[in-house]
Design a protein around this motif. Structure first.
Motif, PDB file in Angstrom:
ATOM      1  N   ASN A   1       0.812  -1.218   0.000  1.00 30.90           N
ATOM      2  CA  ASN A   1       0.000   0.000   0.000  1.00 30.90           C
ATOM      3  C   ASN A   1       0.843   1.265   0.000  1.00 30.90           C
TER       4      ASN A   1
ATOM      5  N   ILE B   1       0.025   4.113 -13.526  1.00 27.49           N
ATOM      6  CA  ILE B   1      -1.406   4.299 -13.677  1.00 27.49           C
ATOM      7  C   ILE B   1      -1.705   5.794 -13.722  1.00 27.49           C
TER       8      ILE B   1
ATOM      9  N   ASP C   1      -8.940   3.408 -12.461  1.00 28.45           N
ATOM     10  CA  ASP C   1      -8.989   2.872 -11.103  1.00 28.45           C
ATOM     11  C   ASP C   1      -8.116   1.642 -10.953  1.00 28.45           C
ATOM     12  N   LYS C   2      -7.832   1.012 -12.075  1.00 30.95           N
ATOM     13  CA  LYS C   2      -7.128  -0.272 -12.016  1.00 30.95           C
ATOM     14  C   LYS C   2      -6.335  -0.442 -13.297  1.00 30.95           C
ATOM     15  N   ARG C   3      -5.161  -1.038 -13.128  1.00 33.97           N
ATOM     16  CA  ARG C   3      -4.365  -1.386 -14.297  1.00 33.97           C
ATOM     17  C   ARG C   3      -3.640  -2.680 -14.011  1.00 33.97           C
ATOM     18  N   GLN C   4      -3.627  -3.560 -14.994  1.00 36.96           N
ATOM     19  CA  GLN C   4      -3.023  -4.878 -14.786  1.00 36.96           C
ATOM     20  C   GLN C   4      -1.830  -5.066 -15.671  1.00 36.96           C
TER      21      GLN C   4
ATOM     22  N   THR D   1      -1.024  -5.903 -10.356  1.00 37.23           N
ATOM     23  CA  THR D   1      -2.186  -5.053 -10.553  1.00 37.23           C
ATOM     24  C   THR D   1      -2.024  -3.842  -9.662  1.00 37.23           C
ATOM     25  N   VAL D   2      -2.281  -2.666 -10.194  1.00 37.77           N
ATOM     26  CA  VAL D   2      -2.263  -1.461  -9.374  1.00 37.77           C
ATOM     27  C   VAL D   2      -3.689  -0.944  -9.278  1.00 37.77           C
ATOM     28  N   LEU D   3      -4.079  -0.602  -8.064  1.00 35.57           N
ATOM     29  CA  LEU D   3      -5.396  -0.030  -7.808  1.00 35.57           C
ATOM     30  C   LEU D   3      -5.227   1.397  -7.300  1.00 35.57           C
TER      31      LEU D   3
ATOM     32  N   ASN E   1      -7.328   4.588  -5.600  1.00 35.90           N
ATOM     33  CA  ASN E   1      -8.537   5.112  -4.964  1.00 35.90           C
ATOM     34  C   ASN E   1      -8.313   6.596  -4.710  1.00 35.90           C
TER      35      ASN E   1
ATOM     36  N   SER F   1      -2.452   0.859  -4.323  1.00 35.44           N
ATOM     37  CA  SER F   1      -1.953  -0.437  -3.885  1.00 35.44           C
ATOM     38  C   SER F   1      -1.370  -1.186  -5.070  1.00 35.44           C
TER      39      SER F   1
ATOM     40  N   GLN G   1      -0.681  -5.072  -6.158  1.00 34.33           N
ATOM     41  CA  GLN G   1      -0.966  -6.464  -5.859  1.00 34.33           C
ATOM     42  C   GLN G   1      -0.087  -7.350  -6.733  1.00 34.33           C
TER      43      GLN G   1
END
Lengths: 113, 114
Positions: free
Chosen positions: A22, A50, A55-58, A63-65, A67, A74, A76
């Motif tokens: 995070n 990103i 909101d999200k990219r893989q 994976t990046v999120l 918010n 974050s 992942q």
């Protein structure tokens, strides 16, 4: 700002499990974020980025999120492997004179066998 | 393709001695250039950045200075090293005037002042 005075937090994960790292940012106007991986004794390497309109990219196993409401990022990592052991930094470019980068304090990821 | 070279990889210097670390970038023109320092187990601290030849901005007051004598050359110097100058020094570059662009790092120089 930069948290260079803090010792790195550590995340220990079992090999094969998923990891979540995070990062909080303070500038609500930031529109681009980057995750870096730094292995021991080496320079940071780009992992994934990103833009704020997402909101999200893989990527591959990552994976990046984003918010924007709570100014939180974050990273992942799926099926964590021993080679994932490193320090992970989030960074945001600033757009004042030149193009500086502000780095988060970093998180050390340790993968347990 | 672009590459960044930083040397030396490791350096042990006595207190009070001078310092010169060099960084060069290949394959790009007019890059933004940066010097960062990383203390053991800690984050990255921006020391200097440059948007062009002879244009240096310092982020923190310190015992170090930087120069950019050529477009793709960035040098970190000190006239007299202090023990507190020990650390891992990283040079980086980025594409100029690009709103969404990452920084590319060299492999770093581990400096130990004894």
């Amino acid at each position: 700002g930069e948290s260079v005075g803090l010792h790195l937090p550590t995340l220990s994960v079992q090999e094969g499990d998923n990891s979540i790292i995070n990062c909080a940012y303070s500038n609500s106007a930031s529109d681009y974020f980057i995750w870096y991986k730094q292995e021991s004794g080496k320079g940071p390497q780009f992992i994934i980025d990103i833009r704020s309109n997402m909101d999200k990219r893989q990527g591959q196993r990552v994976t990046v999120l984003l918010n924007k409401t709570v100014k939180h990022l974050s990273l992942q990592i799926a099926a964590t492997q021993p080679g994932d052991s490193a320090v992970y930094f989030c960074a945001e470019p600033l757009h004042n004179y030149g193009q500086n980068f502000v780095f988060g304090p970093g998180t050390r990821l340790s993968v347990l066998p | 393709s672009q590459t960044i070279h930083q040397w030396p990889a490791t350096l042990v210097q006595p207190v009070g001695s001078p310092l010169s670390l060099e960084c060069t970038v290949e394959g790009t023109s007019n890059p933004n250039l940066y010097w960062y320092r990383q203390a053991a187990g800690r984050g990255l601290q921006l020391l200097f950045y440059s948007v062009g030849i002879g244009q240096i901005s310092s982020e923190v007051p310190q015992n170090l200075s930087a120069s950019r004598p050529q477009d793709r050359q960035f040098i970190l110097s000190s006239k007299k090293l202090l023990l507190s100058d020990s650390g891992f020094y990283l040079c980086a570059w980025s594409v100029p005037a690009a709103r969404h662009a990452e920084a590319f790092f060299g492999q770093g120089t581990r400096l130990t002042v004894v």
